[in-house]
Design an enzyme around this catalytic site. Structure first.
Site, PDB file in Angstrom:
ATOM      1  N   SER A   1      -5.287   1.960  17.527  1.00  0.00           N
ATOM      2  CA  SER A   1      -6.022   2.888  17.082  1.00  0.00           C
ATOM      3  C   SER A   1      -7.062   3.162  18.018  1.00  0.00           C
ATOM      4  O   SER A   1      -7.479   2.075  18.970  1.00  0.00           O
ATOM      5  CB  SER A   1      -6.680   2.167  15.782  1.00  0.00           C
ATOM      6  OG  SER A   1      -7.956   2.997  15.375  1.00  0.00           O
TER       7      SER A   1
ATOM      8  N   TYR B   1     -10.825  -5.180  11.209  1.00  0.00           N
ATOM      9  CA  TYR B   1      -9.736  -4.406  11.249  1.00  0.00           C
ATOM     10  C   TYR B   1      -9.646  -3.946  12.743  1.00  0.00           C
ATOM     11  O   TYR B   1      -8.508  -4.147  13.123  1.00  0.00           O
ATOM     12  CB  TYR B   1      -9.913  -3.146  10.353  1.00  0.00           C
ATOM     13  CG  TYR B   1      -8.835  -1.786  10.926  1.00  0.00           C
ATOM     14  CD1 TYR B   1      -7.431  -2.244  10.504  1.00  0.00           C
ATOM     15  CD2 TYR B   1      -9.183  -0.879  11.552  1.00  0.00           C
ATOM     16  CE1 TYR B   1      -6.505  -1.428  10.932  1.00  0.00           C
ATOM     17  CE2 TYR B   1      -8.233   0.128  11.872  1.00  0.00           C
ATOM     18  CZ  TYR B   1      -7.181  -0.195  11.582  1.00  0.00           C
ATOM     19  OH  TYR B   1      -6.147   0.778  11.940  1.00  0.00           O
TER      20      TYR B   1
ATOM     21  N   ASN C   1       0.766  -1.078  -0.062  1.00  0.00           N
ATOM     22  CA  ASN C   1      -0.086   0.167  -0.030  1.00  0.00           C
ATOM     23  C   ASN C   1       0.908   1.208  -0.048  1.00  0.00           C
ATOM     24  O   ASN C   1       0.487   2.245   0.837  1.00  0.00           O
ATOM     25  CB  ASN C   1      -0.956   0.059   1.164  1.00  0.00           C
ATOM     26  CG  ASN C   1      -2.062   1.197   1.209  1.00  0.00           C
ATOM     27  OD1 ASN C   1      -2.474   1.209  -0.016  1.00  0.00           O
ATOM     28  ND2 ASN C   1      -2.473   1.877   2.050  1.00  0.00           N
TER      29      ASN C   1
ATOM     30  N   LYS D   1      -6.257  -5.060  15.808  1.00  0.00           N
ATOM     31  CA  LYS D   1      -5.676  -4.086  16.386  1.00  0.00           C
ATOM     32  C   LYS D   1      -5.928  -4.344  17.941  1.00  0.00           C
ATOM     33  O   LYS D   1      -4.846  -4.594  18.912  1.00  0.00           O
ATOM     34  CB  LYS D   1      -6.056  -2.558  16.276  1.00  0.00           C
ATOM     35  CG  LYS D   1      -5.623  -1.982  14.877  1.00  0.00           C
ATOM     36  CD  LYS D   1      -4.164  -2.002  15.032  1.00  0.00           C
ATOM     37  CE  LYS D   1      -3.755  -1.861  13.453  1.00  0.00           C
ATOM     38  NZ  LYS D   1      -2.377  -1.942  13.064  1.00  0.00           N
TER      39      LYS D   1
HETATM   40  P1  NAD Z   1      -0.320   2.849   5.205  1.00  0.00           P
HETATM   41  O1  NAD Z   1      -1.218   1.743   4.585  1.00  0.00           O
HETATM   42  O2  NAD Z   1       0.223   4.100   4.644  1.00  0.00           O
HETATM   43  O3  NAD Z   1       0.986   2.011   5.779  1.00  0.00           O
HETATM   44  C1  NAD Z   1       1.220   0.642   6.048  1.00  0.00           C
HETATM   45  C2  NAD Z   1       2.632   0.200   5.508  1.00  0.00           C
HETATM   46  O4  NAD Z   1       2.603  -1.264   5.961  1.00  0.00           O
HETATM   47  C3  NAD Z   1       2.320   0.310   4.077  1.00  0.00           C
HETATM   48  O5  NAD Z   1       3.610   0.878   3.376  1.00  0.00           O
HETATM   49  C4  NAD Z   1       2.217  -1.210   3.453  1.00  0.00           C
HETATM   50  O6  NAD Z   1       2.770  -1.399   1.999  1.00  0.00           O
HETATM   51  C5  NAD Z   1       2.948  -1.908   4.637  1.00  0.00           C
HETATM   52  N1  NAD Z   1       2.686  -3.296   4.999  1.00  0.00           N
HETATM   53  C6  NAD Z   1       1.258  -3.698   4.916  1.00  0.00           C
HETATM   54  N2  NAD Z   1       1.261  -5.153   5.192  1.00  0.00           N
HETATM   55  C7  NAD Z   1       2.543  -5.452   5.211  1.00  0.00           C
HETATM   56  C8  NAD Z   1       3.021  -6.893   5.642  1.00  0.00           C
HETATM   57  N3  NAD Z   1       2.634  -7.790   5.800  1.00  0.00           N
HETATM   58  N4  NAD Z   1       4.507  -6.691   5.384  1.00  0.00           N
HETATM   59  C9  NAD Z   1       5.256  -5.533   4.888  1.00  0.00           C
HETATM   60  N5  NAD Z   1       4.728  -4.350   4.975  1.00  0.00           N
HETATM   61  C10 NAD Z   1       3.205  -4.354   4.941  1.00  0.00           C
HETATM   62  O7  NAD Z   1      -0.912   2.952   6.585  1.00  0.00           O
HETATM   63  P2  NAD Z   1      -0.540   4.385   7.714  1.00  0.00           P
HETATM   64  O8  NAD Z   1      -1.821   5.151   7.566  1.00  0.00           O
HETATM   65  O9  NAD Z   1       0.645   4.572   7.593  1.00  0.00           O
HETATM   66  O10 NAD Z   1      -0.852   3.243   9.092  1.00  0.00           O
HETATM   67  C11 NAD Z   1       0.296   2.702   9.709  1.00  0.00           C
HETATM   68  C12 NAD Z   1      -0.307   1.873  10.781  1.00  0.00           C
HETATM   69  O11 NAD Z   1      -1.044   2.727  11.877  1.00  0.00           O
HETATM   70  C13 NAD Z   1      -1.116   0.820  10.479  1.00  0.00           C
HETATM   71  O12 NAD Z   1      -0.903  -0.456  10.995  1.00  0.00           O
HETATM   72  C14 NAD Z   1      -2.559   1.308  10.769  1.00  0.00           C
HETATM   73  O13 NAD Z   1      -3.480   0.153  10.949  1.00  0.00           O
HETATM   74  C15 NAD Z   1      -2.251   2.040  11.938  1.00  0.00           C
HETATM   75  N6  NAD Z   1      -3.532   3.243  12.045  1.00  0.00           N
HETATM   76  C16 NAD Z   1      -3.549   4.273  11.145  1.00  0.00           C
HETATM   77  C17 NAD Z   1      -4.471   5.016  11.251  1.00  0.00           C
HETATM   78  C18 NAD Z   1      -4.779   6.040  10.009  1.00  0.00           C
HETATM   79  O14 NAD Z   1      -5.746   6.727  10.181  1.00  0.00           O
HETATM   80  N7  NAD Z   1      -3.803   6.110   9.093  1.00  0.00           N
HETATM   81  C19 NAD Z   1      -5.382   5.132  12.528  1.00  0.00           C
HETATM   82  C20 NAD Z   1      -4.855   4.311  13.417  1.00  0.00           C
HETATM   83  C21 NAD Z   1      -4.076   3.131  13.114  1.00  0.00           C
HETATM   84  C1  UD1 Z   2     -12.018   5.804  10.207  1.00  0.00           C
HETATM   85  C2  UD1 Z   2     -12.193   4.533  10.719  1.00  0.00           C
HETATM   86  C3  UD1 Z   2     -11.221   4.281  11.956  1.00  0.00           C
HETATM   87  C4  UD1 Z   2      -9.722   4.517  11.422  1.00  0.00           C
HETATM   88  C5  UD1 Z   2      -9.761   5.971  11.034  1.00  0.00           C
HETATM   89  C6  UD1 Z   2      -8.537   6.452  10.489  1.00  0.00           C
HETATM   90  C7  UD1 Z   2     -14.355   3.656   9.983  1.00  0.00           C
HETATM   91  C8  UD1 Z   2     -15.671   3.274  10.340  1.00  0.00           C
HETATM   92  N1  UD1 Z   2     -13.584   4.098  10.997  1.00  0.00           N
HETATM   93  O1  UD1 Z   2     -12.513   6.768  11.298  1.00  0.00           O
HETATM   94  O2  UD1 Z   2     -11.223   2.816  12.145  1.00  0.00           O
HETATM   95  O3  UD1 Z   2      -9.005   4.365  12.610  1.00  0.00           O
HETATM   96  O4  UD1 Z   2     -10.710   5.916   9.887  1.00  0.00           O
HETATM   97  O5  UD1 Z   2      -8.391   7.591  10.298  1.00  0.00           O
HETATM   98  O6  UD1 Z   2     -14.125   3.704   8.763  1.00  0.00           O
HETATM   99  N2  UD1 Z   2     -16.878  11.977   6.459  1.00  0.00           N
HETATM  100  C9  UD1 Z   2     -17.835  12.577   5.762  1.00  0.00           C
HETATM  101  N3  UD1 Z   2     -17.689  12.439   4.428  1.00  0.00           N
HETATM  102  C10 UD1 Z   2     -16.697  11.498   3.934  1.00  0.00           C
HETATM  103  C11 UD1 Z   2     -15.463  10.794   4.852  1.00  0.00           C
HETATM  104  C12 UD1 Z   2     -15.930  11.023   6.200  1.00  0.00           C
HETATM  105  O7  UD1 Z   2     -18.636  13.153   6.329  1.00  0.00           O
HETATM  106  O8  UD1 Z   2     -16.353  11.360   2.719  1.00  0.00           O
HETATM  107  C13 UD1 Z   2     -17.110  12.039   8.082  1.00  0.00           C
HETATM  108  C14 UD1 Z   2     -17.432  10.774   8.808  1.00  0.00           C
HETATM  109  O9  UD1 Z   2     -18.612  10.501   9.022  1.00  0.00           O
HETATM  110  C15 UD1 Z   2     -16.654  11.153  10.322  1.00  0.00           C
HETATM  111  C16 UD1 Z   2     -15.392  12.032   9.825  1.00  0.00           C
HETATM  112  O10 UD1 Z   2     -15.712  12.507   8.512  1.00  0.00           O
HETATM  113  O11 UD1 Z   2     -17.343  11.710  11.149  1.00  0.00           O
HETATM  114  C17 UD1 Z   2     -14.227  11.262   9.943  1.00  0.00           C
HETATM  115  O12 UD1 Z   2     -14.196  10.118   8.975  1.00  0.00           O
HETATM  116  P1  UD1 Z   2     -12.917   9.316   8.482  1.00  0.00           P
HETATM  117  O13 UD1 Z   2     -11.891  10.112   8.070  1.00  0.00           O
HETATM  118  O14 UD1 Z   2     -13.374   8.326   7.673  1.00  0.00           O
HETATM  119  O15 UD1 Z   2     -12.316   8.743  10.041  1.00  0.00           O
HETATM  120  P2  UD1 Z   2     -13.137   7.850  11.192  1.00  0.00           P
HETATM  121  O16 UD1 Z   2     -14.406   7.404  10.609  1.00  0.00           O
HETATM  122  O17 UD1 Z   2     -13.134   8.586  12.487  1.00  0.00           O
END
Ligand code: NAD
Ligand code: UD1
Length: 337
Positions: free
Chosen positions: A124, A148, A35, A152
């Site tokens: 998360s 998902y 990704n 976590k």
């Molecule tokens: P991302 O997808 O940009 O980064 C994840 C990376 O992990 C990618 O580069 C992907 O190629 C790599 N990857 C996935 N599975 C793999 C595997 N089996 N082996 C090696 N590489 C692998 O996502 P992100 O937003 O940077 O998120 C990073 C972490 O934080 C994730 O574990 C995600 O679940 C967690 N997280 C993200 C958010 C968010 O909103 N972005 C919120 C809460 C938690």
């Molecule tokens: C989502 C994930 C959560 C994850 C997080 C990471 C779901 C149900 N939850 O959270 O597990 O950790 O992303 O960032 O998917 N919204 C709109 N229009 C859009 C998109 C979003 O109104 O097109 C609103 C949503 O209803 C929410 C807020 O924006 O109120 C944030 O949404 P989003 O960025 O998807 O994050 P979460 O829902 O908080």
């Protein structure tokens, strides 16, 4: 000190690699690029003037992990690698459980063999059950509504049990709220494939004209303007929280869950208006129905991070909106230019 960053080419991982390099750490990345794109790490190298050792393989592969641990003197592992799309996890749960849990267990197994005992885990806010009062504190009820989220919560449990069995094993479970924004250079940022699910990438692509309009998912929540409220955190603040967690893990033992949020909730309309004002652009939107699975308000109690890590978010919503737009404008097609 050398840090192994799994998933280091991804959104949060690349920003964390940059902060680690700037702070003087050596960085080794394992990422299978499922990704992400190597370009993110090349840009981190350009921005820092330092190099990263990158291994492209799946973090579930114990043999290849072993060769990394035998080639480098790893002091701490930051485990970002994982799949993160909530909707997709409902369609292909086994893929999610296998990817996110087996990678965590493979790392722990190899760490034990090579006597590496510091682990930072990407958790998360989604691990909190929906019946908690806001703000969410780390002692709140836990429970999930999708595979998902369960990966976590189960990952947290596995790490907690390992640290109970082996008191030398030090774990920090970082529960992120909603990471948005990008590095201020505009050279690295969030690069979702396909049509984004999350709010900020949807807004930036709408402002750019790639998407016609944003749909606000519901305006009948019990919030100040009826739209959903979330705790948005600048990805650079979040990255810096990981450096504090590394310092903490290397000085302490046991397992701590810590929120990384700002403690402030903004509604969807707040974000749209802040984005328009900060960047002087229009974000056309319509109000639609609620998105299944969403709740009205989610925001953190961030005090434990300040108490234990000495970390708090410094960047505000204007910074987040400005930097997200700067990245999107400079990279209209993300890293795929
Ligand atoms: P991302 O997808 O940009 O980064 C994840 C990376 O992990 C990618 O580069 C992907 O190629 C790599 N990857 C996935 N599975 C793999 C595997 N089996 N082996 C090696 N590489 C692998 O996502 P992100 O937003 O940077 O998120 C990073 C972490 O934080 C994730 O574990 C995600 O679940 C967690 N997280 C993200 C958010 C968010 O909103 N972005 C919120 C809460 C938690
Ligand atoms: C989502 C994930 C959560 C994850 C997080 C990471 C779901 C149900 N939850 O959270 O597990 O950790 O992303 O960032 O998917 N919204 C709109 N229009 C859009 C998109 C979003 O109104 O097109 C609103 C949503 O209803 C929410 C807020 O924006 O109120 C944030 O949404 P989003 O960025 O998807 O994050 P979460 O829902 O908080």
């Amino acid at each position: 000190m050398t840090i192994l960053v799994t998933g280091g080419a991804g959104y949060i991982g690349s920003h964390t690699c940059l902060e680690l390099l700037n702070a003087g750490y050596q960085v080794v990345v394992v990422d299978n690029l499922c990704n992400s794109d190597m370009e993110s790490l090349k840009r981190v190298e350009q921005l820092t003037g330092k190099s990263i050792t990158m291994y492209q393989f799946d973090a579930r592969d114990e043999k290849q992990l072993e060769s990394v641990f035998s080639n480098h003197n790893i002091a701490c592992v930051i485990h970002f690698a994982g799949l993160k799309a909530v909707g997709e996890s409902v369609s292909i749960p086994l893929t999610y459980y296998h990817n996110n849990l087996v990678s965590t267990m493979a790392l722990c197994k190899v760490m034990k063999k090579y006597n590496v005992s510091n682990f930072i885990f990407s958790s998360s806010a989604t691990v909190y059950a929906q019946d908690n009062e806001m703000p969410l504190h780390e002692g709140g009820h836990l429970g999930c509504t999708n595979p998902y989220g369960w990966t976590k919560l189960m990952g947290e449990q596995i790490l907690k049990d390992i640290s109970l069995a082996d008191p030398a094993f030090s774990v920090v479970l970082l529960r992120y709220f909603n990471p948005i924004g990008a590095h201020q250079s505009g050279m690295i940022g969030e690069d979702p494939s396909g049509i984004p699910n999350n709010l900020l990438p949807y807004i930036t692509q709408t402002a750019l004209g790639r998407l016609e309009r944003l749909t606000v998912h519901g305006n009948d929540y019990d919030t100040k303007d009826g739209t959903g409220v979330r705790d948005y955190i600048h990805v650079v603040d979040l990255a810096r929280g990981h450096l504090k967690a590394v310092e903490y893990a290397t000085k302490h033992q046991g397992c701590e869950a810590i929120n990384l949020g700002t403690g402030v909730g903004y509604s969807v309309l707040d974000i749209i208006h802040a984005f328009e004002k900060e960047n002087d652009v229009q974000v056309p939107y319509v109000i639609g129905p609620r998105r299944p699975g969403d709740i009205g308000s989610v925001y953190a109690d961030p005090r434990k991070a300040l108490d234990l890590l000495g970390w708090e978010a410094k960047l505000g919503i204007a910074d987040m909106c400005r930097d997200a737009w700067n990245w999107q404008k400079q990279n209209p097609r993300g890293y795929r230019e």
